[in-house]
Scaffold this motif. Sequence first.
Motif, PDB file in Angstrom:
ATOM      1  N   PHE A 159      -4.352 -13.201 -10.584  1.00  0.00           N
ATOM      2  CA  PHE A 159      -4.065 -13.527  -9.192  1.00  0.00           C
ATOM      3  C   PHE A 159      -3.693 -15.001  -9.073  1.00  0.00           C
ATOM      4  O   PHE A 159      -4.169 -15.841  -9.842  1.00  0.00           O
ATOM      5  CB  PHE A 159      -5.279 -13.239  -8.307  1.00  0.00           C
ATOM      6  CG  PHE A 159      -5.408 -11.793  -7.920  1.00  0.00           C
ATOM      7  CD1 PHE A 159      -4.784 -11.306  -6.784  1.00  0.00           C
ATOM      8  CD2 PHE A 159      -6.144 -10.917  -8.699  1.00  0.00           C
ATOM      9  CE1 PHE A 159      -4.893  -9.975  -6.425  1.00  0.00           C
ATOM     10  CE2 PHE A 159      -6.262  -9.579  -8.353  1.00  0.00           C
ATOM     11  CZ  PHE A 159      -5.633  -9.106  -7.206  1.00  0.00           C
ATOM     12  N   ASP A 181      -2.733 -18.130  -5.920  1.00  0.00           N
ATOM     13  CA  ASP A 181      -2.716 -18.515  -4.515  1.00  0.00           C
ATOM     14  C   ASP A 181      -1.262 -18.735  -4.099  1.00  0.00           C
ATOM     15  O   ASP A 181      -0.583 -19.594  -4.665  1.00  0.00           O
ATOM     16  CB  ASP A 181      -3.525 -19.806  -4.342  1.00  0.00           C
ATOM     17  CG  ASP A 181      -3.630 -20.248  -2.888  1.00  0.00           C
ATOM     18  OD1 ASP A 181      -2.848 -19.756  -2.049  1.00  0.00           O
ATOM     19  OD2 ASP A 181      -4.492 -21.100  -2.602  1.00  0.00           O
ATOM     20  N   ASP A 232      -0.023 -11.917  -5.821  1.00  0.00           N
ATOM     21  CA  ASP A 232      -0.292 -12.906  -4.775  1.00  0.00           C
ATOM     22  C   ASP A 232      -1.436 -12.502  -3.855  1.00  0.00           C
ATOM     23  O   ASP A 232      -1.782 -13.232  -2.927  1.00  0.00           O
ATOM     24  CB  ASP A 232       0.969 -13.188  -3.955  1.00  0.00           C
ATOM     25  CG  ASP A 232       1.482 -11.962  -3.200  1.00  0.00           C
ATOM     26  OD1 ASP A 232       0.837 -10.894  -3.264  1.00  0.00           O
ATOM     27  OD2 ASP A 232       2.546 -12.078  -2.553  1.00  0.00           O
ATOM     28  N   GLY A 233      -2.038 -11.321  -4.107  1.00  0.00           N
ATOM     29  CA  GLY A 233      -3.141 -10.854  -3.281  1.00  0.00           C
ATOM     30  C   GLY A 233      -2.706 -10.291  -1.948  1.00  0.00           C
ATOM     31  O   GLY A 233      -3.537  -9.829  -1.158  1.00  0.00           O
ATOM     32  N   THR A 267     -14.746  -3.071  -3.504  1.00  0.00           N
ATOM     33  CA  THR A 267     -13.371  -3.402  -3.877  1.00  0.00           C
ATOM     34  C   THR A 267     -12.676  -2.181  -4.460  1.00  0.00           C
ATOM     35  O   THR A 267     -11.550  -1.845  -4.081  1.00  0.00           O
ATOM     36  CB  THR A 267     -13.361  -4.550  -4.900  1.00  0.00           C
ATOM     37  OG1 THR A 267     -14.039  -5.681  -4.357  1.00  0.00           O
ATOM     38  CG2 THR A 267     -11.934  -4.947  -5.249  1.00  0.00           C
ATOM     39  N   GLN A 269     -16.479 -13.839  -4.831  1.00  0.00           N
ATOM     40  CA  GLN A 269     -15.016 -13.934  -4.856  1.00  0.00           C
ATOM     41  C   GLN A 269     -14.488 -13.591  -6.245  1.00  0.00           C
ATOM     42  O   GLN A 269     -13.502 -12.852  -6.385  1.00  0.00           O
ATOM     43  CB  GLN A 269     -14.578 -15.358  -4.464  1.00  0.00           C
ATOM     44  CG  GLN A 269     -14.845 -15.730  -3.019  1.00  0.00           C
ATOM     45  CD  GLN A 269     -13.724 -15.300  -2.083  1.00  0.00           C
ATOM     46  OE1 GLN A 269     -12.954 -14.405  -2.393  1.00  0.00           O
ATOM     47  NE2 GLN A 269     -13.632 -15.927  -0.940  1.00  0.00           N
ATOM     48  N   LEU A 301     -12.084 -10.307  -7.305  1.00  0.00           N
ATOM     49  CA  LEU A 301     -10.778 -10.413  -7.956  1.00  0.00           C
ATOM     50  C   LEU A 301     -10.748  -9.637  -9.269  1.00  0.00           C
ATOM     51  O   LEU A 301      -9.757  -8.973  -9.590  1.00  0.00           O
ATOM     52  CB  LEU A 301     -10.430 -11.883  -8.201  1.00  0.00           C
ATOM     53  CG  LEU A 301     -10.027 -12.695  -6.971  1.00  0.00           C
ATOM     54  CD1 LEU A 301      -9.711 -14.129  -7.366  1.00  0.00           C
ATOM     55  CD2 LEU A 301      -8.829 -12.066  -6.261  1.00  0.00           C
ATOM     56  N   CYS A 352     -10.380  -6.045  -8.490  1.00  0.00           N
ATOM     57  CA  CYS A 352      -9.002  -5.743  -8.091  1.00  0.00           C
ATOM     58  C   CYS A 352      -8.124  -5.515  -9.314  1.00  0.00           C
ATOM     59  O   CYS A 352      -7.308  -4.587  -9.357  1.00  0.00           O
ATOM     60  CB  CYS A 352      -8.428  -6.891  -7.256  1.00  0.00           C
ATOM     61  SG  CYS A 352      -8.993  -6.960  -5.548  1.00  0.00           S
ATOM     62  N   LYS A 353      -8.286  -6.360 -10.321  1.00  0.00           N
ATOM     63  CA  LYS A 353      -7.495  -6.212 -11.547  1.00  0.00           C
ATOM     64  C   LYS A 353      -7.825  -4.896 -12.239  1.00  0.00           C
ATOM     65  O   LYS A 353      -6.934  -4.172 -12.692  1.00  0.00           O
ATOM     66  CB  LYS A 353      -7.782  -7.373 -12.499  1.00  0.00           C
ATOM     67  CG  LYS A 353      -7.371  -8.740 -11.988  1.00  0.00           C
ATOM     68  CD  LYS A 353      -7.797  -9.798 -12.993  1.00  0.00           C
ATOM     69  CE  LYS A 353      -7.636 -11.195 -12.457  1.00  0.00           C
ATOM     70  NZ  LYS A 353      -8.123 -12.214 -13.410  1.00  0.00           N
ATOM     71  N   HIS A 396      -3.832  -5.670  -3.041  1.00  0.00           N
ATOM     72  CA  HIS A 396      -4.316  -6.569  -1.997  1.00  0.00           C
ATOM     73  C   HIS A 396      -5.729  -7.029  -2.347  1.00  0.00           C
ATOM     74  O   HIS A 396      -6.616  -6.207  -2.569  1.00  0.00           O
ATOM     75  CB  HIS A 396      -4.333  -5.877  -0.634  1.00  0.00           C
ATOM     76  CG  HIS A 396      -2.973  -5.692  -0.034  1.00  0.00           C
ATOM     77  ND1 HIS A 396      -2.126  -4.686  -0.431  1.00  0.00           N
ATOM     78  CD2 HIS A 396      -2.310  -6.388   0.929  1.00  0.00           C
ATOM     79  CE1 HIS A 396      -1.001  -4.760   0.269  1.00  0.00           C
ATOM     80  NE2 HIS A 396      -1.088  -5.782   1.090  1.00  0.00           N
ATOM     81  N   ALA A 397      -5.931  -8.328  -2.391  1.00  0.00           N
ATOM     82  CA  ALA A 397      -7.264  -8.858  -2.695  1.00  0.00           C
ATOM     83  C   ALA A 397      -8.225  -8.525  -1.559  1.00  0.00           C
ATOM     84  O   ALA A 397      -7.848  -8.528  -0.386  1.00  0.00           O
ATOM     85  CB  ALA A 397      -7.192 -10.370  -2.886  1.00  0.00           C
ATOM     86  N   HIS A 430     -10.968  -9.288   1.081  1.00  0.00           N
ATOM     87  CA  HIS A 430     -11.351 -10.494   1.818  1.00  0.00           C
ATOM     88  C   HIS A 430     -12.874 -10.561   1.871  1.00  0.00           C
ATOM     89  O   HIS A 430     -13.526  -9.592   2.261  1.00  0.00           O
ATOM     90  CB  HIS A 430     -10.782 -10.449   3.237  1.00  0.00           C
ATOM     91  CG  HIS A 430     -11.222 -11.589   4.097  1.00  0.00           C
ATOM     92  ND1 HIS A 430     -10.531 -12.778   4.153  1.00  0.00           N
ATOM     93  CD2 HIS A 430     -12.296 -11.730   4.914  1.00  0.00           C
ATOM     94  CE1 HIS A 430     -11.154 -13.597   4.976  1.00  0.00           C
ATOM     95  NE2 HIS A 430     -12.224 -12.994   5.452  1.00  0.00           N
TER      96      HIS A 430
END
Length: 250
Positions: free
Chosen positions: A10, A12, A47-48, A102, A134, A138, A141-142, A148-149, A151
């Motif tokens: 990911f 920013d 990019d999330g 997640t 956090q 992430l 997510c991977k 989409h990351a 929140h």
Amino acid sequence: MGWELMRRFFFDPTLRDGDIVFLSDEESHHIAKVLRLKTGDVIEILDGLGAVFRAVITSVGRQVEARIEEIITREATVGKSVWVWQAILKGEKMDTVVQKCTELGVTGLLPYQSSRCQGKFDQVQGRKKYQRWQRIGLEACKQCRRLHAIHIDAPTSYAESLKKRSDDDGVLRLLFWEEEKTTRLGDIPEIRDAASLALMLGPEGGFTREEVELARLSGWRTVSLGDRILRAETATLSAVAIVQFLAGSL
């Protein structure tokens, strides 16, 4: 290298200069020190916000740089949003909740400290835990190929958490309470048609009656997960999975 084996990282979106992307310190460390990738290696970067790019590493150091070669896919929407208000659980239980929420497609997690949470922590501890969650989010997510990351809000008090997202329209707010004896998830047909869903789960010791009444005054409906008393982390994952199924997202 096949897409199924491609390493994903990911970044920013604010740290992008044209086609050049600057990876975070943590992702850079993972690339350089753990995976030992080199200049010229091809990776996938996210990019999330739903976009996945194929990129080539152009510089390996304390901060890894990569050049975007092409966009692979862009996912514009993530379907019905599901937000989870989660009382902070002790030890690794909270890590498990972050990871599994997640994987189950939760849009966002809002941790809060209520009166029956086990253990207290100050701002320094809260910040460290927030940063850890956090990272876990992430990584999850991977693992699940989510674009989409998730929140994750910074921890707050129970009263303050009730004010969050209070202006959102079309939200169905459900508080899971072991003392609710009448209403179960199957009794709420609005779940499928609601624009957004908000789920509130309590700590190991449950909610006090005062906390439940305060939530009701803020528009939350109490609901039961059945006759069994579930562990706090089990309750959260069960609630999320059932709601996602009823909403048509699983």
